[in-house]
Design a protein around this motif. Structure first.
Motif, short mmCIF file in Angstrom:
data_model
loop_
_atom_site.label_atom_id
_atom_site.label_comp_id
_atom_site.label_asym_id
_atom_site.label_seq_id
_atom_site.Cartn_x
_atom_site.Cartn_y
_atom_site.Cartn_z
N LEU A 151 0.84 -1.19 0.00
CA LEU A 151 0.00 0.00 0.00
C LEU A 151 0.87 1.23 0.00
N LYS A 152 0.54 2.21 -0.85
CA LYS A 152 1.17 3.52 -0.74
C LYS A 152 0.08 4.57 -0.71
N SER A 153 0.31 5.61 0.09
CA SER A 153 -0.74 6.59 0.38
C SER A 153 -0.80 7.72 -0.63
N THR A 154 0.17 7.79 -1.53
CA THR A 154 0.15 8.77 -2.61
C THR A 154 1.04 8.24 -3.73
N GLY A 155 1.22 9.05 -4.78
CA GLY A 155 2.05 8.58 -5.89
C GLY A 155 1.31 7.70 -6.87
N SER A 156 -0.02 7.78 -6.87
CA SER A 156 -0.83 6.97 -7.78
C SER A 156 -1.97 7.81 -8.33
N GLU A 157 -2.24 7.66 -9.63
CA GLU A 157 -3.30 8.39 -10.31
C GLU A 157 -4.18 7.42 -11.09
N ASP A 174 -4.40 11.75 -7.21
CA ASP A 174 -3.75 11.46 -5.93
C ASP A 174 -4.65 10.48 -5.18
N ARG A 175 -4.25 9.23 -5.17
CA ARG A 175 -5.08 8.21 -4.53
C ARG A 175 -4.21 7.22 -3.76
N VAL A 176 -4.83 6.49 -2.87
CA VAL A 176 -4.19 5.34 -2.24
C VAL A 176 -4.17 4.20 -3.26
N MET A 177 -3.02 3.51 -3.38
CA MET A 177 -2.96 2.31 -4.22
C MET A 177 -2.52 1.14 -3.35
N ALA A 178 -3.28 0.08 -3.39
CA ALA A 178 -2.98 -1.09 -2.57
C ALA A 178 -3.30 -2.35 -3.35
N LEU A 215 0.39 5.85 -13.11
CA LEU A 215 -0.81 6.32 -13.79
C LEU A 215 -1.89 5.26 -13.85
N ALA A 216 -1.53 4.02 -13.50
CA ALA A 216 -2.47 2.91 -13.45
C ALA A 216 -1.74 1.72 -12.85
#
Length: 297
Positions: A151-157, A174-178, A215-216
């Motif tokens: 999981l990362k709390s930013t660095g994802s679009e 700016d989204r959470v990615m997990a 970006l995905a």
């Protein structure tokens, strides 16, 4: 019209084996879940119940247990090769063997600042896997891991996607990615330091997940697999499966509390499931390497 018997195999699934090495005061532990599957001329067993060519699944289980002592478990890949070679080369009429292994990791307990010689704590990270296939076409090893929760709390679009009349998902930069990563990699060589390669592959994948401005999730998987294959020329193919563990902003504004991307609802389903295969254009044939039995590795 005739009905014929297609692909078939049989074996013992999920033999839970714990091997303790007690040759010195400092013990070692290997905790395995082993599945065996044999392939060959077993049609009579299916068609008329003739068991004369069938090595019992109970015998396969016993062999798996015995080999953890007689051959040892220096690595799950080598152990799987030893087991598969035994069935194919020493048991008639077996023509092919598939061995799937899960390994559950333990870490030593620390007592008074010192690692304890014979007490461990179960590590709660990923499960290491190996799948070994031996048949007349060759020997194949697939390493892997599963349930590596990241999981990362930013660095994802996620933006610029196709929309139609049913689209409700808003774009975000700016989204959470997990995810809970399932990764498998096929070796083109057996001259490999299995235990050294595994942590490096894991570290490369974690680094790409952490540092890429994604970006995905599809793009993240591509970078993960590419990093591994660039580091290790003897990895011919990487297969990745990643559920998108969605985290949605929770509406606490109705309670008079502001939420600036700090409080989320972690949705367990439905979830996006992203899959990718990366393969070298000169990769040797995979043969039956990916033909699963229990599908645990």
């Amino acid at each position: 019209m005739a009905i014929i018997l297609g692909d078939n195999q049989y074996g013992k699934a999920e033999s839970r084996i714990v091997r303790i090495v007690r040759d010195s005061p400092r013990h070692e532990i290997r905790d395995l879940n082993v599945t065996t599957a044999l392939r060959g001329p077993f049609e009579p067993a299916y068609l008329v119940g003739d068991q004369s060519n069938v090595l019992p699944t109970d015998t396969q289980k016993n062999t798996a247990y015995a080999f953890t002592k007689s051959k040892g478990v220096e690595s799950i890949e080598q152990y799987g090769l030893d087991l598969a070679r035994h069935f194919v080369h020493e048991i008639d009429p077996v023509e092919g063997a598939r061995i799937e292994i899960e390994e559950f990791a333990w870490e030593r307990a620390v007592v008074d600042g010192t690692e304890h010689d014979h007490t461990w704590l179960r590590k709660g990270q990923e499960v290491r896997t190996a799948a070994v296939t031996v048949d007349s076409s060759g020997e194949y090893v697939i390493g892997g891991l599963k349930d590596l929760v990241l999981l990362k709390s930013t660095g994802s679009e996620f933006a610029g996607f196709l929309k139609d009349e049913y689209t409700t998902l808003p774009e975000t930069h700016d989204r959470v990615m997990a995810t809970a990563l399932d990764a498998k990699w096929r070796f083109s060589s057996l001259d490999v330091d299995w235990n050294a390669v595994y942590p490096t592959i894991k570290a490369l994948m974690v680094t790409e997940f952490a540092t890429l401005q994604s970006l995905a999730l599809q793009q993240t998987l591509w970078h993960m697999g590419t990093a591994v294959m660039e580091e290790f020329p003897f990895i011919a193919e990487v297969r990745l499966k990643a559920p998108n563990k969605h985290h949605f902003d929770y509406d606490i504004g109705r309670f008079g509390v502001e939420n600036h991307g700090e409080v989320f609802f972690a949705s367990d389903r439905a979830y996006g499931l992203i899959e990718a295969t990366l393969i070298r254009d000169d990769a040797p044939p995979a043969g039956e390497a990916w033909r699963a039995s229990a599908g645990l590795a």
